[in-house]
Every structure is written in structure tokens, then in C-alpha cells.
Design an enzyme around this catalytic site. Sequence first.
Site, mmCIF file in Angstrom:
data_model
loop_
_atom_site.group_PDB
_atom_site.id
_atom_site.type_symbol
_atom_site.label_atom_id
_atom_site.label_comp_id
_atom_site.label_asym_id
_atom_site.label_seq_id
_atom_site.Cartn_x
_atom_site.Cartn_y
_atom_site.Cartn_z
ATOM 1 N N CYS A 123 -9.769 30.860 76.853
ATOM 2 C CA CYS A 123 -9.465 32.721 75.890
ATOM 3 C C CYS A 123 -7.970 31.466 75.199
ATOM 4 O O CYS A 123 -6.229 31.065 76.067
ATOM 5 C CB CYS A 123 -8.962 33.627 76.163
ATOM 6 S SG CYS A 123 -8.025 34.928 75.413
ATOM 7 N N GLY A 124 -8.296 31.423 73.810
ATOM 8 C CA GLY A 124 -7.131 30.997 73.158
ATOM 9 C C GLY A 124 -5.720 31.899 72.478
ATOM 10 O O GLY A 124 -4.617 30.897 73.280
ATOM 11 N N ASN A 211 -16.441 27.759 76.784
ATOM 12 C CA ASN A 211 -16.553 29.007 75.950
ATOM 13 C C ASN A 211 -17.751 28.744 75.108
ATOM 14 O O ASN A 211 -17.308 28.403 74.379
ATOM 15 C CB ASN A 211 -16.366 30.223 76.194
ATOM 16 C CG ASN A 211 -14.832 30.032 75.171
ATOM 17 O OD1 ASN A 211 -14.794 29.105 74.567
ATOM 18 N ND2 ASN A 211 -14.019 31.651 75.131
ATOM 19 N N HIS A 213 -20.078 29.773 72.074
ATOM 20 C CA HIS A 213 -19.569 30.162 70.664
ATOM 21 C C HIS A 213 -20.740 30.874 70.083
ATOM 22 O O HIS A 213 -21.554 29.598 69.284
ATOM 23 C CB HIS A 213 -18.521 30.211 69.509
ATOM 24 C CG HIS A 213 -16.896 30.234 70.418
ATOM 25 N ND1 HIS A 213 -16.439 31.672 70.462
ATOM 26 C CD2 HIS A 213 -17.227 29.953 71.905
ATOM 27 C CE1 HIS A 213 -15.470 31.808 71.208
ATOM 28 N NE2 HIS A 213 -15.029 30.623 71.770
ATOM 29 N N GLU A 263 -16.455 39.906 70.845
ATOM 30 C CA GLU A 263 -16.673 38.996 72.080
ATOM 31 C C GLU A 263 -17.302 39.624 73.678
ATOM 32 O O GLU A 263 -17.244 40.588 74.204
ATOM 33 C CB GLU A 263 -14.586 39.135 72.807
ATOM 34 C CG GLU A 263 -13.711 38.019 72.065
ATOM 35 C CD GLU A 263 -12.023 38.051 72.217
ATOM 36 O OE1 GLU A 263 -12.686 36.884 73.722
ATOM 37 O OE2 GLU A 263 -11.470 38.280 71.731
ATOM 38 N N ARG A 264 -17.629 38.431 73.817
ATOM 39 C CA ARG A 264 -18.746 38.317 75.245
ATOM 40 C C ARG A 264 -17.710 39.412 76.547
ATOM 41 O O ARG A 264 -16.271 38.838 76.656
ATOM 42 C CB ARG A 264 -19.325 37.000 75.524
ATOM 43 C CG ARG A 264 -19.692 37.091 77.204
ATOM 44 C CD ARG A 264 -19.864 35.480 77.612
ATOM 45 N NE ARG A 264 -18.958 34.940 77.984
ATOM 46 C CZ ARG A 264 -18.464 33.856 78.378
ATOM 47 N NH1 ARG A 264 -19.961 33.008 78.954
ATOM 48 N NH2 ARG A 264 -17.475 33.271 78.583
ATOM 49 N N CYS A 272 -9.617 36.040 68.196
ATOM 50 C CA CYS A 272 -9.830 35.108 69.459
ATOM 51 C C CYS A 272 -10.251 33.536 68.843
ATOM 52 O O CYS A 272 -10.525 33.539 68.086
ATOM 53 C CB CYS A 272 -11.851 35.405 69.024
ATOM 54 S SG CYS A 272 -12.509 34.294 70.322
ATOM 55 N N GLY A 273 -8.812 32.989 70.128
ATOM 56 C CA GLY A 273 -8.829 31.638 69.771
ATOM 57 C C GLY A 273 -9.836 30.529 69.832
ATOM 58 O O GLY A 273 -9.659 29.579 68.693
ATOM 59 N N THR A 274 -10.417 30.254 71.172
ATOM 60 C CA THR A 274 -11.928 29.789 71.145
ATOM 61 C C THR A 274 -12.015 29.938 70.162
ATOM 62 O O THR A 274 -13.101 29.211 68.799
ATOM 63 C CB THR A 274 -11.911 29.407 72.203
ATOM 64 O OG1 THR A 274 -12.629 30.863 72.964
ATOM 65 C CG2 THR A 274 -11.315 29.523 73.324
ATOM 66 N N GLY A 275 -12.437 31.109 69.338
ATOM 67 C CA GLY A 275 -13.273 31.358 68.676
ATOM 68 C C GLY A 275 -13.323 30.597 66.894
ATOM 69 O O GLY A 275 -13.874 30.435 66.552
#
Length: 336
Positions: A123-124, A211, A213, A263-264, A272-275
Site C-alpha cells: 500500500c503506497g 498489487n 491496478h 480500492e480492492r 491510493c499511493g500505488t494506484g
Amino acid sequence: MRPSLKALFFTISAISQDALAWVPTQTSNIMMRNMKTTKLFSTTKKIEIAKYEGLGNDFILVDARDSNAPPLSPDESARLCNRNFSVGGDGVIFALAPPVGQESEYDFSMRIYNSDGSEPEMCGNGIRCFAAFLKDLGEDAKSYRINTLAGPIIPVMNDDGGITVDMGEPILKAADVPTTLEPNADSDSVLEQTIEANGKEWKVSAVSMGNPHAIIFVDDLENDIDFAVDGPALEAHPAFPAKINVEFVQVMSDTHLKMKVWERGAGPTLACGTGTCALVVAAIRAGKIPRPEGEGSSVRVTLPGGDLFIEWRESNNKIYMTGPANLSFNGVAALK
């Protein structure tokens, strides 16, 4: 002002015999009241927590640095995340010891359970909160080598209070995202591939940051999507066997994107950092924006909770995310 027990004992010699009989009784009552075990402090299970947020994406942090496994189960974590009946949060993050035998490679491990009890790879926003938590615990380092289920992640503490995270390289190969959509671009990747969900056609780009996206570009974030319906329909689409995080993106300028995320395992969140990392990669690859030139040049991404700054560095193909993380409160939570 209530007198102390010491004061009550010292006044005995100065009062009448009748009062003398009363003082020990009052003193005894006070002592008994202080010693009495109440329901408030006799909960079967309690846990020390700290609440952090990164652009409104909020997490419950638990210090378990002397352990290799989370002290809470997925079900307990989900109950703790309930905003009506417990602390509330988008997930519970555990600060753990590095993997056994890999102490020279990592400083700590991070595990996270979503608000529904599922476990994402990374999680970012959570990793920035994790780094801020470590600093507040006294682990006063400039950077940390963190073991995650998505691989090694390195957050760096900036002098201005922000945190820059080396998020690693984006994963583009469709099978590794994973998605069963037919690859239609280089590296066997999915770039604006057509998919149907909720009775509508969407052009989806698939990117993994450890993860998965699904990025969808729209002209108008407010009018082109039915967020509460389209989000979960895409999250659970059979083309995404591990389910997927869904980012809806509007291009504001060559260096500015705006997004909403479903988010899933958590649903709508403020950030959402990774997104954010994944959508910048998708935007550049799809020709929506040019790739910023020069090391340190970034794209501003506006989320419901605020802005993140993302650099996709050409020299090493890595993505660097910069943003805030702040302590909200700490305390002891009861597990019901």
C-alpha cells in the site's frame, strides 16, 4: 479538590473521636474505588495502536517489531477498522521484524490487512504512514529497507517532513498483473483494452505495482462514471483473477492528473499511493501526457484527499512517490 490519601491520614490527630472513626472508612472507600476492576479496564483483549493518515487514507498502526507475524487475525483487523463500532480505518498495518535470516537485507517487515480482512501485497499511502510510525517510535533513520509482499520498498524521510518512496519498477506483463485480458501492447501488456462491466464498455490499462491496478481515462470524473456501481463491478470482473484496484483518471494538463479510486478490499478511499504510481505509468504509455524530462521531474496527481507527486525515472525505470503522512492519535483499542 479531592484530598490525597496522605492528607487524610495526616489529619486524623487533629479531629474528634467520632470523626476519627469516619476517616478510615472514607479512606478505605477511596482505596477500594481506586482498586476496583471495572469493565472499562477488564476487556478480554486490548491492543496499543496509533492512527495515521496519508491524504485521508487512514490506517491503524500496530508495533510488533519483536515478532515476525501480525498479532491480530484478519477478522480482528476488519472489526477494528469498522468506523461505527470500533476505531475505524482503511486497514491495519503491522510493523514487524525482518524475515528470519534476512536481517542484513531488511530493517523491518510490513504487513497489512484491509478493512474487509483481505491482505494486499502493498500500500503506497500505507508505506508512508509506516515510515512515519517508525520515526515516531524512535527509529530515527534517514531511510528504511522494508520487506513487503510486493518485494523490498525503501521510504526516505525528507527534510521538509514529506516522505519519498522508491516504489520499484512497474509490472506491465498482463499475466503478472494479473489479468486475462488479451495483451495488445509491448511487453505483453494491456493498454486501453476494451472491457465490459456494469453494462458499459471501458478502455482499461493494466499495471501492477506489486498489487494490481486497472486504469481508466475519462473526460469528466464527476459525470462520466457511476462511481459507487462501476467501481465494484470492475473490481470483481472475471478478467482480474485476484480482483483489482480501479482508478478513474481525468487529464488536467501535461503535468497534472486527477483521479478517483475504488480500492480492492476497501472500496472508495481518499487516496491510493500505488494506484497513483500505476496511473502515471499508464498515462505516459497511452500518450495522454508526455514523460517529464530530467531526474526529479514529477507529475502532480490530485486525489480526493490531496496531491501526490510521481516520478517515473528513465535512468532506472523506477517510480518515486512523494507525499505526506501524519499521526492522528494513539491509544489502546478494545477488540470486541
